[in-house]
Design an enzyme around this catalytic site. Sequence first.
Site, mmCIF file in Angstrom:
data_model
loop_
_atom_site.group_PDB
_atom_site.id
_atom_site.type_symbol
_atom_site.label_atom_id
_atom_site.label_comp_id
_atom_site.label_asym_id
_atom_site.label_seq_id
_atom_site.Cartn_x
_atom_site.Cartn_y
_atom_site.Cartn_z
ATOM 1 N N ARG A 132 -2.504 56.125 -91.491
ATOM 2 C CA ARG A 132 -1.179 56.285 -92.086
ATOM 3 C C ARG A 132 -1.178 56.234 -93.608
ATOM 4 O O ARG A 132 -0.542 57.062 -94.265
ATOM 5 C CB ARG A 132 -0.220 55.170 -91.602
ATOM 6 N N THR A 133 -1.814 55.223 -94.160
ATOM 7 C CA THR A 133 -1.685 55.007 -95.605
ATOM 8 C C THR A 133 -2.276 56.181 -96.377
ATOM 9 O O THR A 133 -1.633 56.754 -97.264
ATOM 10 C CB THR A 133 -2.369 53.689 -96.016
ATOM 11 N N LYS B 66 -25.350 54.597 -102.512
ATOM 12 C CA LYS B 66 -26.638 54.510 -103.243
ATOM 13 C C LYS B 66 -26.667 53.300 -104.155
ATOM 14 O O LYS B 66 -27.585 53.125 -104.932
ATOM 15 C CB LYS B 66 -26.839 55.769 -104.092
ATOM 16 N N ARG C 271 -8.105 51.830 -101.355
ATOM 17 C CA ARG C 271 -8.172 50.754 -100.361
ATOM 18 C C ARG C 271 -9.592 50.226 -100.387
ATOM 19 O O ARG C 271 -10.552 50.994 -100.378
ATOM 20 C CB ARG C 271 -7.840 51.278 -98.963
ATOM 21 N N HIS D 175 -0.851 44.470 -99.391
ATOM 22 C CA HIS D 175 -0.666 45.878 -99.011
ATOM 23 C C HIS D 175 0.726 46.273 -99.519
ATOM 24 O O HIS D 175 1.657 46.490 -98.743
ATOM 25 C CB HIS D 175 -0.782 46.011 -97.495
HETATM 26 N N1 CP Z 1 -0.385 50.426 -91.827
HETATM 27 C C1 CP Z 1 -1.578 50.845 -92.259
HETATM 28 O O1 CP Z 1 -2.080 50.418 -93.297
HETATM 29 O O2 CP Z 1 -2.159 51.778 -91.441
HETATM 30 P P1 CP Z 1 -3.541 52.469 -91.729
HETATM 31 O O3 CP Z 1 -4.616 51.398 -91.680
HETATM 32 O O4 CP Z 1 -3.717 53.508 -90.652
HETATM 33 O O5 CP Z 1 -3.488 53.075 -93.095
#
Ligand code: CP
Length: 306
Positions: free
Chosen positions: A51-52, A80, A101, A129
């Site tokens: 999603r993110t 590497k 991320r 998050h």
């Molecule tokens: N909610 C969320 O962070 O989903 P993903 O890990 O799929 O990005």
Amino acid sequence: MENKSFVSISELTKEEILSLLDDASYFESNPNQRILEGRVLATLFFEPSTRTRLSFETAVNRLGGRIIGFSDANTTSSSKGESLKDTIMMVSNYADCIIMRHYLEGAAQYASEISPVSIVNAGDGANQHPSQTMLDLYSIYKTQGTLENLTITLVGDLKYGRTVHSLIQAMRFFNPTFVFVACDELRMPDEYKDYCNEHGIKYVETHDFSEEVINNTDILYMTRVQRERFTDLMEYERVKNVYTLRNSMLSGSKPNLRILHPLPRVSEIAYDCDENPKAYYFQQAKNGLYARQAIICKVLGIKLDK
Ligand code: CP
């Protein structure tokens, strides 16, 4: 917002949060525009995501920008031995903004301190998050008509769950009452309970995922027990199925109750809940597109022509 980066929800004022929600609402009505034309944004995902990453990339594409990046760090020179610092410095040569991320807590903060371009934290370990929190707030506002005076029950992995940590911090402006439902192994860390105490946020803790708890709740926020955060997989096996929401448990719930989940889910929401009108997790994920369009414009300093 320091450095025009978006690293932690706790950096935002109430006015900034409300402004971003207003912008998200604008983008929900106007998702396709050319306001990022000529801009390149990078998505660097050192941890898996559906999603993110896809909603950030959709947000850029629908606003006319271009995307570079990776979804698997094993295909990059970090495999590497290239450091995070060098990766950020390289990508900042190519992109106007880096959405990242990372599995290490604090990685996004570190990147924001060294990067010449804006950093957006798309999740750092068990820490934060913040873009998820903006879409959670937008979902709460849309379904409740307010952010004020709500009872929000957080269920499952409250120890490693970065989405619940960020949500607590964001709600400090809105007089919530939190109910923390978790087993001992996954209870809310003291750091966040101390945060509640310091900011006058009411909370109760319980092991008991009872109908009484559900029936007093406005927002039921389910979370996945995250296998990837455990060093002891035996412990994961012991706790992974402790809480499961089933449709039959919702029969006495408030009319305004909505069930949220950052997703992905494993076993914590039974599939028989999906048809219940109170299940909101798929719409919640869709709201991520609009919230992330708002965040991108904010960090790039783009004024919206509303
Ligand atoms: N909610 C969320 O962070 O989903 P993903 O890990 O799929 O990005």
